[in-house]
Each structure stands twice: as structure tokens, then as C-alpha cells.
Scaffold this motif. Sequence first.
Motif, PDB file in Angstrom:
ATOM      1  N   PRO A 131      55.675  36.089  52.299  1.00 31.92           N
ATOM      2  CA  PRO A 131      55.695  35.801  50.862  1.00 31.92           C
ATOM      3  C   PRO A 131      54.325  36.037  50.222  1.00 31.92           C
ATOM      4  CG  PRO A 131      56.855  34.094  52.073  1.00 31.92           C
ATOM      5  CD  PRO A 131      56.188  34.958  53.100  1.00 31.92           C
ATOM      6  N   VAL A 132      54.348  36.414  48.977  1.00 27.37           N
ATOM      7  CA  VAL A 132      53.098  36.695  48.259  1.00 27.37           C
ATOM      8  C   VAL A 132      52.310  35.402  48.065  1.00 27.37           C
ATOM      9  CG1 VAL A 132      52.109  37.483  46.079  1.00 27.37           C
ATOM     10  CG2 VAL A 132      54.078  38.682  47.065  1.00 27.37           C
ATOM     11  N   ALA A 133      51.032  35.428  48.427  1.00 25.87           N
ATOM     12  CA  ALA A 133      50.132  34.310  48.184  1.00 25.87           C
ATOM     13  C   ALA A 133      49.302  34.646  46.948  1.00 25.87           C
ATOM     14  CB  ALA A 133      49.221  34.081  49.385  1.00 25.87           C
ATOM     15  N   LEU A 134      49.405  33.808  45.925  1.00 28.43           N
ATOM     16  CA  LEU A 134      48.723  34.109  44.661  1.00 28.43           C
ATOM     17  C   LEU A 134      47.240  33.735  44.737  1.00 28.43           C
ATOM     18  CD1 LEU A 134      51.308  33.201  41.897  1.00 28.43           C
ATOM     19  CD2 LEU A 134      50.331  35.441  42.411  1.00 28.43           C
ATOM     20  N   SER A 135      46.498  34.566  45.415  1.00 30.10           N
ATOM     21  CA  SER A 135      45.050  34.390  45.483  1.00 30.10           C
ATOM     22  C   SER A 135      44.432  34.811  44.146  1.00 30.10           C
ATOM     23  CB  SER A 135      44.479  35.259  46.607  1.00 30.10           C
ATOM     24  OG  SER A 135      44.701  36.634  46.314  1.00 30.10           O
ATOM     25  N   ARG A 136      43.138  34.549  43.996  1.00 24.56           N
ATOM     26  CA  ARG A 136      42.452  34.956  42.775  1.00 24.56           C
ATOM     27  C   ARG A 136      42.508  36.481  42.612  1.00 24.56           C
ATOM     28  NH1 ARG A 136      38.977  33.008  38.702  1.00 24.56           N
ATOM     29  NH2 ARG A 136      40.087  31.076  39.166  1.00 24.56           N
ATOM     30  N   ASP A 137      42.368  37.205  43.717  1.00 25.45           N
ATOM     31  CA  ASP A 137      42.437  38.668  43.638  1.00 25.45           C
ATOM     32  C   ASP A 137      43.823  39.142  43.205  1.00 25.45           C
ATOM     33  OD1 ASP A 137      39.817  39.028  44.350  1.00 25.45           O
ATOM     34  OD2 ASP A 137      40.223  39.366  46.484  1.00 25.45           O
ATOM     35  N   GLU A 138      44.864  38.461  43.691  1.00 26.90           N
ATOM     36  CA  GLU A 138      46.228  38.812  43.292  1.00 26.90           C
ATOM     37  C   GLU A 138      46.418  38.597  41.786  1.00 26.90           C
ATOM     38  OE1 GLU A 138      48.965  40.103  44.406  1.00 26.90           O
ATOM     39  OE2 GLU A 138      48.766  40.176  46.585  1.00 26.90           O
ATOM     40  N   ILE A 139      45.957  37.469  41.298  1.00 24.01           N
ATOM     41  CA  ILE A 139      46.114  37.160  39.875  1.00 24.01           C
ATOM     42  C   ILE A 139      45.350  38.178  39.026  1.00 24.01           C
ATOM     43  CG2 ILE A 139      45.559  35.481  38.075  1.00 24.01           C
ATOM     44  CD1 ILE A 139      46.089  33.274  40.123  1.00 24.01           C
ATOM     45  N   LYS A 140      44.129  38.481  39.429  1.00 23.32           N
ATOM     46  CA  LYS A 140      43.318  39.440  38.668  1.00 23.32           C
ATOM     47  C   LYS A 140      43.971  40.813  38.639  1.00 23.32           C
ATOM     48  CE  LYS A 140      38.931  39.409  39.738  1.00 23.32           C
ATOM     49  NZ  LYS A 140      37.717  39.295  40.579  1.00 23.32           N
ATOM     50  N   GLU A 141      44.484  41.250  39.779  1.00 23.74           N
ATOM     51  CA  GLU A 141      45.120  42.560  39.850  1.00 23.74           C
ATOM     52  C   GLU A 141      46.395  42.599  39.008  1.00 23.74           C
ATOM     53  OE1 GLU A 141      46.313  46.390  40.710  1.00 23.74           O
ATOM     54  OE2 GLU A 141      44.354  45.439  40.991  1.00 23.74           O
ATOM     55  N   ARG A 142      47.208  41.559  39.123  1.00 25.01           N
ATOM     56  CA  ARG A 142      48.482  41.530  38.406  1.00 25.01           C
ATOM     57  C   ARG A 142      48.302  41.367  36.902  1.00 25.01           C
ATOM     58  NH1 ARG A 142      53.011  40.467  41.893  1.00 25.01           N
ATOM     59  NH2 ARG A 142      52.329  40.376  44.067  1.00 25.01           N
ATOM     60  N   MET A 143      47.173  40.823  36.473  1.00 26.44           N
ATOM     61  CA  MET A 143      46.904  40.642  35.049  1.00 26.44           C
ATOM     62  C   MET A 143      45.990  41.723  34.487  1.00 26.44           C
ATOM     63  SD  MET A 143      48.586  38.003  33.964  1.00 26.44           S
ATOM     64  CE  MET A 143      47.768  37.711  32.405  1.00 26.44           C
ATOM     65  N   SER A 144      45.705  42.738  35.290  1.00 23.65           N
ATOM     66  CA  SER A 144      44.718  43.744  34.875  1.00 23.65           C
ATOM     67  C   SER A 144      45.174  44.589  33.688  1.00 23.65           C
ATOM     68  CB  SER A 144      44.382  44.661  36.059  1.00 23.65           C
ATOM     69  OG  SER A 144      45.545  45.349  36.508  1.00 23.65           O
ATOM     70  N   GLY A 145      46.457  44.569  33.379  1.00 23.15           N
ATOM     71  CA  GLY A 145      46.935  45.332  32.226  1.00 23.15           C
ATOM     72  C   GLY A 145      46.746  44.616  30.904  1.00 23.15           C
ATOM     73  N   ASN A 146      46.204  43.409  30.944  1.00 25.14           N
ATOM     74  CA  ASN A 146      45.970  42.637  29.716  1.00 25.14           C
ATOM     75  C   ASN A 146      44.473  42.495  29.481  1.00 25.14           C
ATOM     76  OD1 ASN A 146      48.758  41.649  30.798  1.00 25.14           O
ATOM     77  ND2 ASN A 146      48.708  41.009  28.661  1.00 25.14           N
ATOM     78  N   LEU A 147      44.002  43.078  28.411  1.00 25.89           N
ATOM     79  CA  LEU A 147      42.574  43.062  28.101  1.00 25.89           C
ATOM     80  C   LEU A 147      42.244  41.917  27.151  1.00 25.89           C
ATOM     81  CD1 LEU A 147      41.942  46.875  27.589  1.00 25.89           C
ATOM     82  CD2 LEU A 147      41.898  45.543  29.693  1.00 25.89           C
ATOM     83  N   CYS A 148      41.045  41.354  27.326  1.00 28.76           N
ATOM     84  CA  CYS A 148      40.560  40.264  26.473  1.00 28.76           C
ATOM     85  C   CYS A 148      39.238  40.697  25.860  1.00 28.76           C
ATOM     86  CB  CYS A 148      40.378  38.990  27.295  1.00 28.76           C
ATOM     87  SG  CYS A 148      39.565  37.654  26.391  1.00 28.76           S
ATOM     88  N   ARG A 149      39.226  40.842  24.558  1.00 26.51           N
ATOM     89  CA  ARG A 149      38.005  41.306  23.903  1.00 26.51           C
ATOM     90  C   ARG A 149      36.899  40.250  23.935  1.00 26.51           C
ATOM     91  NH1 ARG A 149      40.214  42.571  18.034  1.00 26.51           N
ATOM     92  NH2 ARG A 149      41.889  43.421  19.311  1.00 26.51           N
ATOM     93  N   CYS A 150      37.267  38.995  24.181  1.00 23.69           N
ATOM     94  CA  CYS A 150      36.260  37.940  24.285  1.00 23.69           C
ATOM     95  C   CYS A 150      35.679  37.829  25.696  1.00 23.69           C
ATOM     96  CB  CYS A 150      36.860  36.596  23.887  1.00 23.69           C
ATOM     97  SG  CYS A 150      37.505  36.527  22.212  1.00 23.69           S
TER      98      CYS A 150
END
Length: 221
Positions: free
Chosen positions: A181-200
Motif C-alpha cells: 500500500p502507498v505510504a504518504l510520506s512527505r515526498d509522496e505528498i510533494k510529488e502528488r501535489m506538484s501540479g498545483n502552484l502557489c505564488r506565495c
Amino acid sequence: MRSDQPANPSRRDFVKSTSTAGIAAGVSTQFPSTAMAQLSLPDVREKAFTQQVTLTINSRNHTLEIDTRMTLLDLLREKLALTGTKKGCDHGQCGACTVLVNGTRINACLSLAVMHGNDKITTVEGLGTPDNLHPLQDGFVEHDGYQCGYCTSGQLCSAIGMLSEARQGMPSHVTPDLIIPVALSRDEIKERMSGNLCRCGAYQNICNAIEDYAERNRETV
């Protein structure tokens, strides 16, 4: 030879004359005079295709007659006044317009509205209300993940979508093992959210909010 034409035309004059002749020939071939006379902008507008479509948005049915060229993003904002979904780049690169369609996250700016007849669409307005926030919205407040707030609706919808993907065992680019099963590590979260940019640049706080929410809801993630 015409008397008004120089005996030895310059290269610039020659190029101008041949280019003009070529353009004229192309126009006359592609657009006969009768067609050109009939073509006008009002005619084009009158012939624009429309279609009736019923969409379920935030658990409410909407039946609309819409231009088949209208994106889902423009429908939400311009027709239904659901302006929580933001128009950022309008090219599917920033993620500000992310919504959930049947539980799957998509970029609303890249999807035509007529494609979603009978689909169940969730925008940020459907996640929670000011008096009853979604737990992930509470997490964004707690971890100061909002900042200016422009990207927040897309971040929230994308986070909920990616948590569902992880729950289904869908791997990301950094998933080390495709069997367990997928373990939601910090790297997993960052990779999976990489399509959302934050201008701040509030990425750290956003990841903290998602990580905290996932930890609190391990049984459903």
C-alpha cells in the motif's frame, strides 16, 4: 516594360511585389469573392453550436443551454457564479482551477463543459461552508496554508483527489514499491501535489496541513 517601373528594381522591391502577388492569389483561391461577401462576424456567431446539458454540481442539478466550446471553468465562474474555482494560467499548468469530477481531480480549464453531462462535480464551495469547514480546510487554517488564498481552492480539491488516488493504490513517480500500500510520506505528498502552484510559496505549510489531515484520517486514506 511599364514606364513607371524601374529598369533595375531593388531586391526589396522584387520581394514586395512577389509576396503581394502570392498573397492575392492565395486569398482568391481560398476565399472566392462570393464567399467573402457572405462571411461576416455576426453570421459566425449565429452559427455557433449550443447544446443543453445537465450537470450535478455540489449536489445540485443544473440544466443549461451552453456553447459547446465553453470550458468547465468558464461555466462554473461565468454561468453559475461559483468563483471559488480560480482561473490562473488557463493552460492547465498552475492547478488553480482543479475540481473533482466523480471523485477524480481535473483541470477545469482544459475540459469542455458539455463533456460532463450527468457527472458529479465538486468545487471548493461543495467541500464545506464558513460555518462548517471541511477538516482539510480546518487544517489549512491551522497550518497557515492559505496565504493569499488564490490557489487554495485548487490545492484543497487536488489534495482530496490525490488522497483518494493513494487510497486506491495508484502510484506516483516517487512510489518505491508498487506491491505494498502507498505510504504518504512527505515526498509522496510533494510529488502528488506538484501540479498545483502557489505564488506565495506556502508549500511547506500546505504539505503540513495535508500530512496532518492524512494522519488523522488514516483509516480513510
